[in-house]
Design an enzyme around this catalytic site. Structure first.
Site, PDB file in Angstrom:
ATOM      1  N   GLY A  46       0.325  -1.347   0.020  1.00 25.29           N
ATOM      2  CA  GLY A  46      -0.096   0.003  -0.089  1.00 25.29           C
ATOM      3  C   GLY A  46       0.449   1.094  -0.261  1.00 25.29           C
ATOM      4  CD  GLN A  51       3.291   5.386   2.623  1.00 22.21           C
ATOM      5  OE1 GLN A  51       2.610   4.694   2.436  1.00 22.21           O
ATOM      6  NE2 GLN A  51       3.953   4.439   3.315  1.00 22.21           N
ATOM      7  CB  CYS A  93       4.862   1.554   7.737  1.00 21.10           C
ATOM      8  SG  CYS A  93       3.801   3.372   6.960  1.00 21.10           S
ATOM      9  CG  LEU A  94       5.912   1.009   1.397  1.00 20.24           C
ATOM     10  CD1 LEU A  94       5.645   1.359   0.682  1.00 20.24           C
ATOM     11  CD2 LEU A  94       7.562  -0.001   1.710  1.00 20.24           C
ATOM     12  CG  HIS A 135      -0.997   1.046   7.311  1.00 22.32           C
ATOM     13  ND1 HIS A 135      -0.010   1.238   7.845  1.00 22.32           N
ATOM     14  CD2 HIS A 135      -0.240   2.067   6.375  1.00 22.32           C
ATOM     15  CE1 HIS A 135       0.963   1.415   8.167  1.00 22.32           C
ATOM     16  NE2 HIS A 135       0.774   2.004   6.975  1.00 22.32           N
ATOM     17  CD  GLU A 136      -1.403   2.241   2.550  1.00 21.18           C
ATOM     18  OE1 GLU A 136      -0.964   3.918   2.645  1.00 21.18           O
ATOM     19  OE2 GLU A 136      -0.789   1.066   3.075  1.00 21.18           O
ATOM     20  CG  HIS A 139       0.190   6.765   5.217  1.00 23.40           C
ATOM     21  ND1 HIS A 139       0.879   7.513   6.170  1.00 23.40           N
ATOM     22  CD2 HIS A 139       0.567   5.266   5.215  1.00 23.40           C
ATOM     23  CE1 HIS A 139       1.743   6.045   6.120  1.00 23.40           C
ATOM     24  NE2 HIS A 139       1.719   5.240   5.930  1.00 23.40           N
TER      25      HIS A 139
HETATM   26 NI    NI Z   1       2.116   2.984   5.873  1.00 22.43          NI
END
Ligand code: NI
Length: 173
Positions: A46, A51, A93-94, A135-136, A139
């Site tokens: 995701g 991000q 998470c990236l 989660h997204e 963000h």
């Molecule tokens: Ni994330």
């Protein structure tokens, strides 16, 4: 389509509350394509526009197994309209390379959003897809997985990120 740099915690741009997308046009579709390429290259399951420093309410998810065909899902101006239950899931998470922590979220969610053509849709999800959606969406509100942790774990993750310690990767959002 360029691969975009994914911001890492504690970059302050990750705390920006993103603005709604006004028109779903080719500029947005190009951004979606860039995000998809960046997510698959990472690799991750995701990615939210915030991000990569884009102040837009837009995220993508693909939770298909690595050896299965890709199933890219696009969510523009997403809203969770219903949620139920609780689940604990080990999230990555990236923006937190090398970090994975248990996070409690709703077990099921129903989300309304626009797709890459600007058409409205509603989707009910459970399991990993429900986790990824929550989660997204976090963000896009400037909220990060670290905010869901207890005080001690939060401090450990914070210090680890300040050290730029890149550990092993887990499926990351
Ligand atoms: Ni994330």
């Amino acid at each position: 389509m360029p691969i975009r740099t994914i911001l890492h915690y504690p970059d302050p741009r990750l705390r920006v509350k993103a603005k709604p997308v006004v028109v779903v046009d080719d500029t947005i579709r190009t951004l979606i394509d860039d995000m998809a390429e960046s997510m698959y290259a990472a690799p991750g399951v995701g990615l939210a526009a915030t991000q990569i420093g884009e102040d837009k309410r837009l995220f993508i998810i693909d939770i298909a197994d690595e050896d299965a065909p890709s199933e890219l899902r696009v969510f523009i101006n997403p809203e969770i309209v219903a949620s139920a239950g609780q689940q604990l899931y080990r999230e990555g998470c990236l923006s937190f390379p090398g970090v994975s922590e248990d996070v409690t979220r709703a077990a099921e969610v129903t989300v309304r959003a626009l797709d890459r053509d600007g058409n409205a849709f509603e989707l009910s999800a459970s399991g990993l897809l429900a986790v990824a959606i929550q989660h997204e969406l976090d963000h896009l509100d400037g909220k990060l997985m670290i905010d869901h942790l207890g005080v001690i774990k939060r401090r450990i993750v914070h210090r680890k990120m300040l050290k730029k310690d890149d550990g092993p990767r887990t499926p990351a959002h």
